[in-house]
Design a protein around this motif. Structure first.
Motif, short mmCIF file in Angstrom:
data_model
loop_
_atom_site.label_atom_id
_atom_site.label_comp_id
_atom_site.label_asym_id
_atom_site.label_seq_id
_atom_site.Cartn_x
_atom_site.Cartn_y
_atom_site.Cartn_z
N CYS A 36 33.37 54.87 52.56
CA CYS A 36 34.13 54.61 51.33
C CYS A 36 35.20 53.54 51.54
O CYS A 36 35.42 52.70 50.67
N SER A 37 35.85 53.56 52.68
CA SER A 37 36.89 52.55 52.93
C SER A 37 36.27 51.16 53.05
O SER A 37 36.84 50.18 52.55
N GLU A 38 35.11 51.07 53.69
CA GLU A 38 34.43 49.77 53.80
C GLU A 38 33.97 49.30 52.42
O GLU A 38 34.07 48.11 52.09
N MET A 39 33.44 50.23 51.62
CA MET A 39 32.97 49.86 50.28
C MET A 39 34.12 49.39 49.41
O MET A 39 34.00 48.40 48.67
N ALA A 40 35.25 50.09 49.48
CA ALA A 40 36.42 49.69 48.69
C ALA A 40 36.90 48.29 49.09
O ALA A 40 37.28 47.49 48.23
N ARG A 41 36.87 47.99 50.39
CA ARG A 41 37.28 46.67 50.85
C ARG A 41 36.32 45.59 50.35
O ARG A 41 36.75 44.52 49.90
N GLU A 42 35.01 45.87 50.39
CA GLU A 42 34.03 44.89 49.93
C GLU A 42 34.15 44.65 48.43
O GLU A 42 34.01 43.52 47.95
N ILE A 43 34.41 45.71 47.68
CA ILE A 43 34.59 45.56 46.23
C ILE A 43 35.82 44.71 45.93
O ILE A 43 35.80 43.84 45.05
N GLY A 44 36.90 44.96 46.68
CA GLY A 44 38.10 44.15 46.49
C GLY A 44 37.87 42.68 46.79
O GLY A 44 38.35 41.80 46.06
N LEU A 45 37.12 42.41 47.86
CA LEU A 45 36.82 41.02 48.20
C LEU A 45 35.93 40.37 47.14
O LEU A 45 36.11 39.20 46.80
N TYR A 46 34.96 41.14 46.63
CA TYR A 46 34.07 40.59 45.60
C TYR A 46 34.87 40.19 44.35
O TYR A 46 34.68 39.10 43.80
N ILE A 47 35.76 41.07 43.91
CA ILE A 47 36.53 40.80 42.70
C ILE A 47 37.51 39.65 42.91
O ILE A 47 37.59 38.72 42.09
N VAL A 105 20.92 46.95 37.68
CA VAL A 105 20.76 48.38 37.90
C VAL A 105 21.54 49.14 36.82
O VAL A 105 22.44 48.60 36.19
N ARG A 106 21.18 50.38 36.60
CA ARG A 106 21.79 51.18 35.55
C ARG A 106 23.17 51.69 35.94
O ARG A 106 23.41 51.98 37.10
N LYS A 107 24.02 51.84 34.95
CA LYS A 107 25.36 52.36 35.16
C LYS A 107 25.31 53.89 35.16
O LYS A 107 24.54 54.50 34.45
N ALA A 108 26.19 54.50 35.98
CA ALA A 108 26.27 55.95 36.00
C ALA A 108 26.86 56.46 34.69
O ALA A 108 27.66 55.80 34.05
N ARG A 109 26.45 57.66 34.28
CA ARG A 109 26.94 58.26 33.05
C ARG A 109 27.81 59.46 33.37
O ARG A 109 27.64 60.11 34.39
N TYR A 110 28.68 59.79 32.45
CA TYR A 110 29.63 60.87 32.67
C TYR A 110 29.57 61.86 31.51
O TYR A 110 29.29 61.49 30.38
N GLY A 150 29.80 60.18 50.20
CA GLY A 150 29.62 60.66 48.84
C GLY A 150 29.91 59.55 47.85
O GLY A 150 29.72 58.37 48.14
N TRP A 151 30.42 59.93 46.66
CA TRP A 151 30.67 58.94 45.62
C TRP A 151 32.04 58.30 45.76
O TRP A 151 33.02 58.98 46.09
N GLN A 209 30.66 54.71 39.38
CA GLN A 209 30.59 55.36 40.68
C GLN A 209 29.61 54.61 41.57
O GLN A 209 28.60 54.08 41.10
N VAL A 210 29.91 54.56 42.87
CA VAL A 210 29.10 53.86 43.85
C VAL A 210 28.79 54.82 45.00
O VAL A 210 29.70 55.50 45.49
N ALA A 211 27.55 54.88 45.41
CA ALA A 211 27.16 55.79 46.49
C ALA A 211 27.63 55.25 47.84
O ALA A 211 27.44 54.07 48.16
N CYS A 212 28.26 56.11 48.64
CA CYS A 212 28.73 55.78 49.98
C CYS A 212 28.25 56.84 50.96
O CYS A 212 27.63 57.84 50.57
N ARG A 213 28.56 56.63 52.23
CA ARG A 213 28.11 57.54 53.26
C ARG A 213 28.71 58.95 53.08
O ARG A 213 28.03 59.95 53.31
#
Length: 306
Positions: A272-283, A121-126, A164-165, A158-162
């Protein structure tokens, strides 16, 4: 093989079927046996019905048995890596386990069951904002330093969450592609970069007798006075990509592509808290310790470092 119609007139005129081998004709009969009687198909294909049933009830050959073992184990490995690996990495994993098979053979077997690795998937741009002057591109796409803690690269996505970003900042050691520090935040400010740097510094403990190069894009978070002062005080050389050139920081961009296709994309809209936890576990539990990399000789970052 061609499509057969139910009319015998068309089938009788198609003499090409008689030019095929018996095995191919038996396979055609098996394919169309749900549409037409077997006895009629045997007459049309010029084979004996007893021969077809003998072929149908035959014991699988040694190659077919081996193909089944290879495919079964490859699918188990694919399930363990969450469907991330393509046929090349699965082939390497099979070779390490002692299987004797070619890369193209495994590719054909996986295609037969419809297995595909996940898409990128494409990366977000700034948009660039204010900050100190950008630094020159000292890295110059030299992505393979000979030792750890010689070149670190960093980026933000950036990652979309319930709610927001959710913004994710990472610091990667280019020697073994290990994520030495990361931070997740609802706000994309210099704080997220500083925290990921502090975590990476605490974990990796760079040797100050050797110069460390820190490379990033020209985002305002990296050009902020706090970030550049923090790096300068520790004797870190700062390098930045050329404006609008994502290839200058390709390794960090590549990691975010993997993160999204292998982790966040599957989760959907969660908090966002769930997403942050999943990202930490993935890494921590998968990317750094388990996931093999072709550039590292199919070893994990931690395995390559040790």
């Amino acid at each position: 093989m061609g499509t057969l119609s139910t009319g015998s007139r068309y089938l009788k005129k198609d003499t090409r079927v008689l030019q095929r081998s018996k095995v191919e004709r038996f396979a055609c009969i098996e394919k169309y046996s749900s549409c037409l009687p077997v006895s009629r198909l045997c007459r049309l294909y010029g084979v004996q019905r007893s021969g077809y049933y003998a072929w149908l009830n035959r014991a699988p050959s040694l190659r077919e048995q081996m193909n089944q073992k290879i495919l079964s184990r490859a699918l188990e490995l694919a399930d363990q890596c969450r469907g991330v690996y393509g046929y090349r990495k699965l082939w390497q994993a099979l070779l390490c386990e002692g299987f004797c098979c070619g890369k193209n053979r495994l590719c054909r077997l996986l295609k037969r069951v419809g297995y595909k690795a996940q898409l990128v998937v494409r990366k977000a741009r700034y948009c660039l904002e204010g900050g100190l002057m950008p630094q020159p591109n000292l890295l110059d796409r030299e992505f393979n330093p000979s030792q750890i803690n010689r070149v670190w690269v960093s980026d933000i996505t950036q990652v979309a969450c319930r709610e927001g970003w959710l913004y994710v900042s990472i610091v990667m050691d280019l020697h073994n592609r290990e994520i030495v520090g990361f931070e997740c935040s609802r706000q994309v400010t210099a704080d997220i970069v500083l925290k990921s740097l502090q975590k990476g510094w605490k974990k990796a403990k760079p040797d100050l007798t050797h110069k460390l190069l820190f490379h990033s894009d020209q985002g305002s978070q990296y050009r902020s006075e706090r970030v550049m002062s923090w790096l300068t005080k520790r004797g870190v050389t700062i390098s930045m990509s050329r404006k609008g050139n994502c290839w200058d920081n390709a390794c960090a961009e590549s990691f975010f592509s993997l993160l999204k296709k292998e982790c966040t994309r599957k989760l959907g809209l969660i908090t966002c808290s769930e997403m942050a936890r999943e990202i930490g576990l993935y890494i921590s539990c998968f990317y750094n310790t388990i996931r093999s990399h072709r550039v590292l000789g199919y070893e994990s970052p931690v395995g390559f470092r040790s």
